[in-house]
Each structure stands twice: as C-alpha cells, then as structure tokens.
Design a protein around this motif. Structure first.
Motif, PDB file in Angstrom:
ATOM      1  N   ASP A 164      -8.969  -7.704   8.986  1.00 21.66           N
ATOM      2  CA  ASP A 164      -7.753  -7.480   8.216  1.00 21.66           C
ATOM      3  C   ASP A 164      -7.373  -6.004   8.327  1.00 21.66           C
ATOM      4  N   LEU A 186      -1.560  -5.695   2.627  1.00 24.06           N
ATOM      5  CA  LEU A 186      -2.712  -6.264   3.320  1.00 24.06           C
ATOM      6  C   LEU A 186      -2.210  -7.185   4.422  1.00 24.06           C
ATOM      7  N   SER A 245      -4.586  -6.969  -4.135  1.00 24.57           N
ATOM      8  CA  SER A 245      -4.188  -7.005  -2.730  1.00 24.57           C
ATOM      9  C   SER A 245      -4.230  -8.410  -2.154  1.00 24.57           C
ATOM     10  N   GLU A 251      -5.024  -2.694   6.356  1.00 26.90           N
ATOM     11  CA  GLU A 251      -4.289  -2.209   5.187  1.00 26.90           C
ATOM     12  C   GLU A 251      -3.279  -1.166   5.638  1.00 26.90           C
TER      13      GLU A 251
END
Length: 661
Positions: A359, A415, A251, A361
């Motif tokens: 972050d 990501l 990722s 996903e």
C-alpha cells in the motif's frame, strides 16, 4: 516467675503465628500467584538485673512474603515475548495452512485453467473444449473469491480480537488501580506492614496484563505501582486508570486501531504498542495478513490484465475480436477521515507487471503543491510536485499513475491500495464459448503468381505475429500482397508491397539463406518471416483471417502466458521476474517462512519464560513437604512453650503454698 510466664506466653503466641502461617501456605499451595510466607522473629528487649541482662522472650517482627522483584520482572518480560510470538504463530499458521492446502490454494486452479486453455488450442473449433475452458475460468474466479473471503474473515477476526483485548486490558487496569488503593490503605492502617495477599493479587493481575501487552512498572513510595504501556502511555497511575478501546482506522475503515483515553483526552496509539497478544496480533496483521491480501490481489490483477490483453487480440468463432475475459480491477484510494482539504485523489494502472504488493500513503506537505508518496512496505519515499497545475497526473510509479484534482491542505493523507481488493472483485465476463478468441486476426497464404498460376519458387511465409489491433482488420483492398522480383527493391532482389504500408522490402535469398523477418508495425505490430527462394512473380498475401475456426494462434499465446514472466518487475522499471504461479508460490513461501520463524521464536521465548517462572517458584512457591515439616517443628515448639507456662504456674503455686505455711 512473672518473667518466665511472659517468656512462655511470647513463645506460645509466636509459634501459634508460625503454625497459622504454615497452614495458610498449605491452604494456598495451589492458589495462582500465591507467594509463600514465613514468620520472622526477634528477641524482646531484655531486663537489666543485678547480674546482667535477662532475656524476656520473643516477638514476631514480620510475616515476610517470599518474593524476588527482579525475577518477577524478568518473568513478566519473558511472558510478554512468549505471548506475542504465540499469538503471531497461531494466526500465521491459519493463513499458512490455508494457502498450502491444495483444496483451497490457488495453484491447482491456475494449472487447471491453463490445461483447459491448452485443450482449446488442441481443438479450437470444439464447443465442448471451449465450455470446459470457461468452466475452469469460473472455478479460478471462485478460488480467488474464496481465498479473498478467507482473508476478509481473518481481518474481521483481528478487529474483533483487538476489541476484546482492549476491553480486557482496561478491565485489568481497573483491577490493578483498585488493588493499588487497597495496598496503600493497608500500609497506612498497619503502620507499614505489607499486605502480602494484596501484593500477590496485584502480581497476578500484572502477569495477566503482561500476556496481553508489553508493560513497565514503576513502584511508588506509598506502595502503589504505576503501570505504563507502549511508548510511555500511563495505563495505571496509583488508583486511577486509563481506558483502551478499538476504533475504526481513520485511513482504512475496514481495520481497527487502538485508542488510549485518560483525563487528558483520547489518542490513537496502535503504532506505539508492542508485546503480548496485542503486539503479536498487530504484527501479524502488518507482516502477514495485509501483505498476503495484497500479493493475492497482485496475482489476480496480473492474470486479468495479461489474459484480457491477449484475448482482445484474437478472433472468436464469429470472426469478431475478443472481449475481456475478466473484469478490469480498479485501484482503491481512501481519504483520511481527518482531511480538511477538497483534493480528490485517484489512481490507475500503467504497467501491472511492475506492481508491488504494497500500500502507499500520499501526504500533502507544508510546501505548496508538494506531496510525498510513501511505499509502506519499505518506507521508500517519492516526492511529487504538481507545480500548481491541476488536475495533475504522475508518471509511472511502481506500475501506477496517481491523479490529484486540486491542491490539498497540509497534512491531508490518502491511502492508496493498488492490489488489496482485486481478488475479491475479479469477475468472469464471458459466458458464451463461441466468444473465446482462439484465432489470430490475420493470416498469410501463398497466392497465385503474376502469371495467374501457383508460385514456382521454394519461398515460404510464416503466419504473421501480432501485438495490437491497430489498423486491423485490414481495410480495402483487405490484403497486403508481396510480389518478388530480382529488381523490386531499388534494382535489387525484394518484394513489391501492395496494400498496407506499400513500397518495397529487400529480400535476397543468395545473401539471406536462412530467410528474413519483416515487420509492419502500423498494422497490429505485425511481423513475419520469409524463407526459401521465390521465383520471379511469386506472391504472398496477408489477409484478414475470416472463417478461421480452426486457427489456434491466439489461444496458444494465451497458453504461453502460464510460463511467461509477467509480474514483479524490478524496482525502477526492470524486467518482470515471475510467472503467475511463481508470484503465488512466493506468497506461500513468505508466509510459510514467517510462520516457521514465529514458531521457533515462540518455543525459545516460552522456554525462557518457563525458566524464569521456575526460578521464581523456587523462592515463592509452596513446598508441601517443607511446610509439613514446619508444622511438626512449630507444633513441638508450641508444646514446649506451653510447658514453660505450665512450669511457671507450678512455681507460682509452690510459692503461694510456702507463703501460706
């Protein structure tokens, strides 16, 4: 006599074995992991005589290894926790010291920049003060770069350490498998007698392994020990072992994952590992390093966006609207290496004040045209359904919008890193001090009244505020004129507006003694205040601010951004809660708090490890005073046994002599 000789011989051999064992203990008193040994005896089978059973001597039944499996297991567990906390604390301390250092930290650079902005506000026409502002802006950018590079280097260091630890764990697993094989062979060859030194060697290897990663041990009937890590991954199975390697994350290629390989194949097990130096390293990366990089980027994005937006609303020394002070950051979107679909995902900023230091996903589900967006910092999930309409863009989610070009294959992942690299890519775009937009784009003045003379009343107009460049600069007739009369607004007091929006506005000094605020939203979001009592025919003019070299209204707005809550909007679109420096201070505080907690945890777990180690040493450790006493005792016993043999020989000689006579 034969029985006396046998008894003496058995005692001699037994105490000789005891002397040898005591010497072995003394010789290995400083050997790491050595467990004290002792000789256990039992009587030999007695002989039946006419008067009953007569003893036949002694025999060595076992050379016992002084060891407590329960204490050893406790010590390994405590060692795993202590090593984890030590690794976490050591790495966290470096980040904590870096952020708090005034020579490296960001806070002084922010303060110096805004001090220079204030200096321009004090003397907006000065080229020298403008140059200082650009120099401090450049220093601010360099400080962001320096901190970002420190984080990048720290991440590279983590990757290298993960690679080293994976190799070290594999090496220990191989050694344990080899010792397992030696123990099994020794037990078979000896008929079940324990190979004590091999057992100690395996214990040392297990202790070393427990420092690196959390383990569990399962003894086998043949004497081998199987070793498991993580959530049941079999690292050692008797004489075979698996292999750990570090690989690029599917990722995020900038980070490493741990791959587990055995005869069944290879799988990434990073998320399943815990404990030891490796667990501490992974926790440090997830809890401190990555969030710190994101938070620093968040501050950089907020500063660049807010300063750019305000600077572009002002005029420079040449009368031009200001450009961007800093380069606009972009959002990183990384496609997972295992994706099979053709969808392309991108993201853009909608409101930088609502950004989080996290972050995300994005994953395509098994439902057609449905995606889930997971905020990785807390696991919050947002479901996105495109309805089959592509390209598709979401509404604002935590300050960003996500665009999806086409349907993705189920399981495809992306990501999204809104803030990760912003500090490293920050760039100053202005190099000419004349291009600093210090002035406001419009200004208000008192004009000649309708009779051609000066205004006769006490009315005053404030300098107009502004929030955009819409319909600016003003087009012909280049002015907005407000003329007051007692009947201008539907027969009531007010102003007749010429130019701009036109029409009339109500203003009655008799009923509005504190003045009134008016706005022309279509013209730069303009607002202004009129106070006092105008005379009939008095005029105010709002015009383009040409030659406004001494005007500091826009640079004052730039300076005000230092104390304005611009970042960390509450979840769900709430008001921003932090200034630039407060957002950075929050980063420093969070890292400092976690570092202190890690130090406390390390001290506690290390103390527990030490207590378990001392408890085990009280059983397994060699006491030289005790062994010296044993040497004397066994020496005397050996000499006594020798005397028994001597007596036996004397009796035998006497018997032979009697027979000869």
């Amino acid at each position: 006599m034969a029985s006396i000789l046998n008894i003496g011989t058995s005692a001699l051999l037994a105490f000789q074995r005891s002397l040898t064992t005591a010497g072995h203990n003394i010789a290995n008193s400083d050997t790491e992991g050595y467990s004290r040994q002792r000789v256990n005896y039992s009587t030999q089978i007695p002989q039946l005589t006419g008067v009953g059973y007569v003893g036949s001597g002694v025999q060595v039944t076992q050379i016992e290894r002084m060891y407590d499996d329960f204490l050893a297991t406790q010590m390994r567990s405590a060692q795993t926790s202590a090593s984890e906390m030590e690794s976490y604390f050591d790495h966290a301390s470096r980040i904590d010291n870096m952020l708090a250092d005034t020579n490296i930290g960001l806070d002084p650079a922010i303060q110096d920049f805004f001090d220079a902005v204030q200096s321009v506000a004090d003397d907006p026409a000065s080229i020298a003060t403008r140059q200082v502002m650009l120099s401090e802006a450049g220093s601010l950018v360099n400080r962001y770069h320096d901190l970002s590079q420190q984080f990048i280097d720290a991440n590279k260091n983590v990757n290298q350490e993960m690679d080293d630890l994976a190799n070290e764990i594999t090496g220990l697993a191989q050694s344990i498998a080899q010792v397992n094989q030696g123990i099994v062979e020794a037990l078979g060859a000896s008929g079940g007698d324990s190979p004590n030194d091999l057992l100690d060697q395996r214990e040392v290897l297990l202790n070393e392994l427990s420092k690196l990663v959390g383990i569990s041990v399962v003894p086998q009937d043949n004497g081998a020990w199987n070793v498991f890590i993580g959530k049941g991954q079999a690292l050692v199975m008797e004489s075979t072992h698996a292999t750990l390697t570090s690989v690029n994350s599917s990722s995020d290629p900038s980070q490493q994952d741990i791959a587990f390989s055995n005869s069944l194949g290879t799988q990434v097990v990073t998320g399943q590992l815990s404990g030891g130096e490796l667990g501490g390293l992974l926790n440090y990366r997830e809890e401190i390093l990555n969030p710190a990089m994101n938070q620093l980027g968040l501050v950089a994005i907020g500063m660049a966006d807010r300063l750019n937006s305000q600077h572009q609303l002002g005029l420079d020394l040449d009368g031009n609207f200001g450009g961007q002070l800093f380069a606009s950051p972009t959002i990183g979107v990384l496609e997972n290496a295992y994706n099979t679909g053709t969808a392309v995902v991108s993201a853009s900023y909608l409101d930088t004040g609502n950004l989080t230091a996290s972050d995300y996903e994005l994953q395509a589900t098994n439902v057609a045209d449905e995606f889930t967006l997971t905020r990785l910092s807390d696991g919050q999930v947002t479901t996105i359904n495109t309805g089959g309409s592509y390209p598709y863009s979401t509404a604002e989610i935590d300050g960003i919008s996500i665009s999806i070009s086409a349907a993705a294959s189920a399981g495809d992942r992306f990501l999204i890193q809104p803030t990760r690299n912003a500090a490293n890519t920050m760039e100053l775009l202005i190099s000419d001090p004349r291009e600093i937009a210090a002035a406001g784009p419009i200004r208000a003045i008192q004009s000649t009244n309708s009779a051609g003379g000066a205004n006769q009343g006490s009315g005053e107009i404030s300098q107009p505020d502004y929030s955009s460049t819409a319909n600016l600069p003003l087009s012909a007739p280049d002015t907005i004129t407000l003329e007051w009369s007692a009947t201008a607004h539907a027969g009531a007091p007010g102003f007749t507006v010429t130019g701009g929006p036109g029409g009339t506005i109500a203003y009655d000094p008799a009923t509005q003694p504190n003045g009134a605020t008016f706005s022309f939203p279509a013209y730069g979001g303009m607002s202004f205040t009129i106070t006092g009592t105008p005379a009939a025919g008095d005029r105010f003019v709002i015009e383009n601010n040409s030659s406004g070299v001494g005007d500091n209204r826009n640079v004052l707005k730039l300076a005000d951004l230092q104390s304005t809550n611009s970042l960390l909007g509450q979840t769900g679109g709430g008001a921003e809660t932090a200034t630039f420096q407060e957002a950075y201070s929050q980063l420093v505080s969070e890292v400092g708090t976690k570092t202190h907690q890690a130090e406390v945890s390390f001290n506690a777990t290390d103390g527990l490890r030490e207590r378990h180690e001392n408890s085990l040493l009280s059983i397994s450790g060699v006491n030289l005073d005790e062994e010296a006493a044993n040497l004397i005792k066994f020496q005397q016993a050996y000499q006594a046994a020798a005397q028994v043999i001597t007596v036996s020989n004397t009796l035998f000689d006497s018997l032979i002599s009697a027979i000869r006579r």
